[in-house]
Enzyme design. Structure first.
Site, PDB file in Angstrom:
ATOM      1  N   ALA A   1       0.836  -1.204   0.000  1.00  0.00           N
ATOM      2  CA  ALA A   1       0.000   0.000   0.000  1.00  0.00           C
ATOM      3  C   ALA A   1       0.871   1.256   0.000  1.00  0.00           C
ATOM      4  O   ALA A   1       0.539   2.246  -0.654  1.00  0.00           O
ATOM      5  CB  ALA A   1      -0.942  -0.010   1.202  1.00  0.00           C
TER       6      ALA A   1
ATOM      7  N   GLY B   1       1.962   1.515  -3.507  1.00  0.00           N
ATOM      8  CA  GLY B   1       0.792   1.759  -4.354  1.00  0.00           C
ATOM      9  C   GLY B   1       0.255   3.164  -4.225  1.00  0.00           C
ATOM     10  O   GLY B   1      -0.200   3.762  -5.204  1.00  0.00           O
ATOM     11  N   ASP B   2       0.327   3.727  -3.023  1.00  0.00           N
ATOM     12  CA  ASP B   2      -0.102   5.106  -2.799  1.00  0.00           C
ATOM     13  C   ASP B   2       0.721   6.048  -3.676  1.00  0.00           C
ATOM     14  O   ASP B   2       0.174   6.935  -4.339  1.00  0.00           O
ATOM     15  CB  ASP B   2       0.068   5.462  -1.316  1.00  0.00           C
ATOM     16  CG  ASP B   2      -0.235   6.911  -1.007  1.00  0.00           C
ATOM     17  OD1 ASP B   2      -1.316   7.393  -1.399  1.00  0.00           O
ATOM     18  OD2 ASP B   2       0.612   7.568  -0.369  1.00  0.00           O
ATOM     19  N   ALA B   3       2.019   5.843  -3.712  1.00  0.00           N
ATOM     20  CA  ALA B   3       2.900   6.705  -4.508  1.00  0.00           C
ATOM     21  C   ALA B   3       2.648   6.530  -6.004  1.00  0.00           C
ATOM     22  O   ALA B   3       2.572   7.508  -6.754  1.00  0.00           O
ATOM     23  CB  ALA B   3       4.359   6.396  -4.173  1.00  0.00           C
TER      24      ALA B   3
END
Length: 145
Positions: A29, A32-34
């Site tokens: 996560a 994935g956020d970046a």
């Protein structure tokens, strides 16, 4: 479907310390956020209105926990079983933080969405990331609130 990190499809030549399936959902996560944030920013910069305040407000509307939770619900019908398993792992992961601007359920679904994007990145599935991000942005911009 690739299960290993592909240096040729990655943005930078830094392999993760473990194969993607062994990385914790919170680590996926985090990445994935970046990846999702860059995708949204790249999309917004492709539009004609480049005023910084407008860019920021538009980005926030697509990357907030509430938005990501809504996106995940929209994507549910098009996810593969493997992707749904990754989402479940992400949703059930304990992050150790308390959300500031979202309720706990939205926060867990947002974490699950980010986990999915991180998993796809670290398994070299760039085309799938592009497909899901494009669908997500289109959905969020065209939905009735």
């Amino acid at each position: 479907m690739s299960g290993t990190f592909d240096l040729n499809s990655a943005w930078f030549p830094y392999e993760p310390s473990k194969p993607a399936h062994l990385l914790s959902p919170i680590v996926l996560a985090y990445a994935g956020d970046a990846v999702y944030e860059v995708a949204v920013r790249q999309y917004l910069i492709s539009l004609p209105n480049l005023r910084p305040n407008h860019l920021h407000r538009s980005a926030t509307g697509l990357v907030s926990a509430k938005a990501q939770s809504t996106i995940l619900a929209h994507l549910d019908l098009v996810l593969t079983e493997e992707e749904k398993d990754v989402v479940r792992r992400g949703r059930n992961a304990k992050s150790g933080t308390i959300p500031k601007n979202a309720d706990v359920l939205e926060y867990r679904h947002a974490t699950a969405f980010e986990c999915l994007i991180g998993h796809l990145y670290y398994t070299g599935q760039q085309a799938r990331i592009q497909e899901l991000v494009h669908s997500s942005i289109e959905y969020m911009l065209n939905r009735t609130k």
